[in-house]
Design an enzyme around this catalytic site. Structure first.
Site, PDB file in Angstrom:
ATOM      1  N   GLU A  94       0.876  -1.178   0.000  1.00 54.33           N
ATOM      2  CA  GLU A  94       0.000   0.000   0.000  1.00 54.33           C
ATOM      3  C   GLU A  94       0.911   1.225   0.000  1.00 54.33           C
ATOM      4  O   GLU A  94       1.470   1.597   1.035  1.00 54.33           O
ATOM      5  CB  GLU A  94      -0.916  -0.014   1.227  1.00 54.33           C
ATOM      6  CG  GLU A  94      -1.785  -1.263   1.338  1.00 54.33           C
ATOM      7  CD  GLU A  94      -2.696  -1.454   0.144  1.00 54.33           C
ATOM      8  OE1 GLU A  94      -2.907  -0.486  -0.639  1.00 54.33           O
ATOM      9  OE2 GLU A  94      -3.210  -2.567  -0.049  1.00 54.33           O
TER      10      GLU A  94
ATOM     11  N   CYS B 248      -1.737   9.212   2.883  1.00 47.40           N
ATOM     12  CA  CYS B 248      -1.392   8.654   1.571  1.00 47.40           C
ATOM     13  C   CYS B 248      -2.489   8.907   0.545  1.00 47.40           C
ATOM     14  O   CYS B 248      -2.205   8.982  -0.654  1.00 47.40           O
ATOM     15  CB  CYS B 248      -1.090   7.164   1.686  1.00 47.40           C
ATOM     16  SG  CYS B 248      -2.459   6.172   2.343  1.00 47.40           S
TER      17      CYS B 248
END
Length: 476
Positions: A218, A256
């Site tokens: 990720e 993110c």
């Protein structure tokens, strides 16, 4: 476990103990998995205030409400979803087979992989450690979590609180420096999930390749936001800007999936700056004294943001302060800034920003935005503010991103029913909910043959009957 460079041997010992435990006896029953999930839920419930305080101290300042909203509530939702559906996920799933294989039957049997490794970043240390752990535990795995060295107070507290409720063979927390992280990623996990930057993700993948450990990555990426031509009313425009700004200023942009930059019709650029200022004043009316605005995690990260803005301005960009307050270097409070008129070579347009700096990029035609997005690495998230259904469908069909939220930011990550993951440079694999269960399970194909079956007619020695059957099978 509180691992340090002098305790690297303990890392190997803990892994070996978990691996041995995962390979002896029966796979974890639903009763065992549910018990682990409930204990994890209890740990969070008993320590949620202490976790928020520790995270705030690690950052320098972060709102307890923000930690509750973006981390605690999200993890608890995931645990509750796993408890509600995990037993059904465990069942063998029948698969239909073609007539050539009748009367046999087939199914996919989910099995725990064994030992799961999870490497957690500093920006959401609770959610990005215990969220993946939920997926690993509901799938029946033993789990080791390596926390970031940049959140030492939270790391120590999580290790202590989990050790009170979990045997180290079930779930253990590892703290330590970069060398500990490197050794952690070289362990022969049955699955390794890493959350962090694309650059470090490449190193993790290289380390895992030595043991052929499958990975879920990720990563980050420059997630674009688009305010489309269909946002025409004043109310819709103000709402779109406010939702975009909150997505950019939660955790001071250290997220993110934060919108990295925004595309909008050229004629609306000045209007956007004015609306963004109103939104910042509404959300953070007492800057810099409000406790609701988050500090930048380290002096190095703070300086990097300043350098990005300074370089862009030196190359011709205009910086628009979105807050009435000045930056506070002593407390690492970096005030929200919008940038216009940027040089395409500016680092702020090439590197992931990871802070409250928002490049504003005007466009004349939506297709040119689609082209720019497609010419860049695949983003982790894409945000489109638009009312026209045909434009929405065009952007969705012609762009690829890890996930999309329409007319808001962040929301696609919330529901446990939706997988979360990147694509291309923004990651590989996904988790949350059933996707997380699948990621940490081996879906074993099982074919069950009946006592009498026509395949036996094709055993040697071959004769006329076999010839006829083969001709029939080959017929199209």
């Amino acid at each position: 476990m509180d691992a340090a460079p002098g305790h690297l041997d303990d890392l190997e010992r803990l892994f070996e103990a978990q691996r041995d435990a995962s390979r002896c006896g029966e796979p974890a029953s639903w009763a065992v998995r549910a018990d682990r999930l409930r204990r994890l839920r209890g740990v969070i419930g008993a320590n949620r205030a202490a976790y928020a305080q520790a995270i705030s101290m690690d950052f320098g300042q972060r709102s307890r409400h923000e930690t509750e909203l973006l981390e605690v509530a999200h993890v608890l939702d995931g645990i509750d979803h796993a408890l509600a559906h995990g037993q059904r996920w465990m069942r063998a799933a029948p698969r239909a087979v073609g007539w050539k294989f009748w009367p046999g039957r087939a199914a996919l049997l989910p099995q725990p992989l064994g030992v799961a490794g999870i490497v957690t970043p500093w920006n959401y240390p609770l959610d990005l450690s215990l969220g993946p752990a939920t997926s690993a535990l509901v799938a029946g795995n033993r789990t080791m979590i390596k926390l970031s060295e940049l959140t030492p107070r939270f790391g120590a507290l999580l290790a202590e609180s989990c050790a009170r409720e979990f045997d180290a063979n079930e779930l253990c927390i590892v703290n330590g420096d970069v060398e500990v992280a490197r050794r952690f990623c070289r362990l022969a996990f049955d699955h390794l999930l890493f959350t962090g930057s694309t650059a470090v993700g490449r190193e993790v993948m290289r380390a895992a390749s030595a043991t052929l450990t499958p990975v879920t990555l990720e990563l980050g990426g420059k997630s674009p936001a688009i305010i489309g031509p269909g946002i025409t009313s004043d109310a819709d425009f103000e709402r779109a800007v406010a939702r975009l700004i909150i997505g950019k200023t939660f955790n001071a942009g250290q997220t993110c999936i934060a919108p990295d930059h925004v595309y909008l019709p050229r004629a609306k650029q000045d209007r956007f700056i004015a609306s963004a200022r109103r939104a910042v004043r509404r959300f953070y009316p007492a800057l810099p004294d409000t406790p609701d605005y988050t500090s930048i995690i380290t002096d190095q990260h703070y300086a990097r943001l300043g350098a990005l803005v300074d370089e862009a301005v030196s190359q011709g960009a205009t910086a628009h302060a979105l807050a009435d307050a000045a930056h506070d270097a002593a407390r690492r409070l970096f005030m929200p800034v919008a940038l216009t008129g940027m040089n395409e070579a500016s680092r702020v347009l090439r590197e992931e920003i990871f802070g409250p700096v928002l490049p504003v990029l005007p466009f004349d035609d939506l297709d040119e935005v689609i082209t720019r997005i497609n010419n860049a690495p695949r983003p982790l998230a894409l945000y489109l503010f638009e009312r026209d259904r045909r434009r929405i469908e065009r952007v969705l069909a012609r762009t690829v991103a890890g996930g999309v939220t329409l007319n808001d930011t962040f929301m696609h990550v919330g529901p446990p029913q939706l997988p979360f993951g990147g694509v291309g440079a923004s990651g590989m694999g996904a988790y949350h909910g059933k996707a997380g269960f699948d990621a940490f399970s081996h879906m074993k194909p099982v074919f069950s043959q009946r006592r009498f079956h026509p395949v036996s007619w094709l055993y040697p020695p071959y004769g006329v009957r076999a010839e006829r059957i083969l001709r029939m099978i080959a017929r199209r």
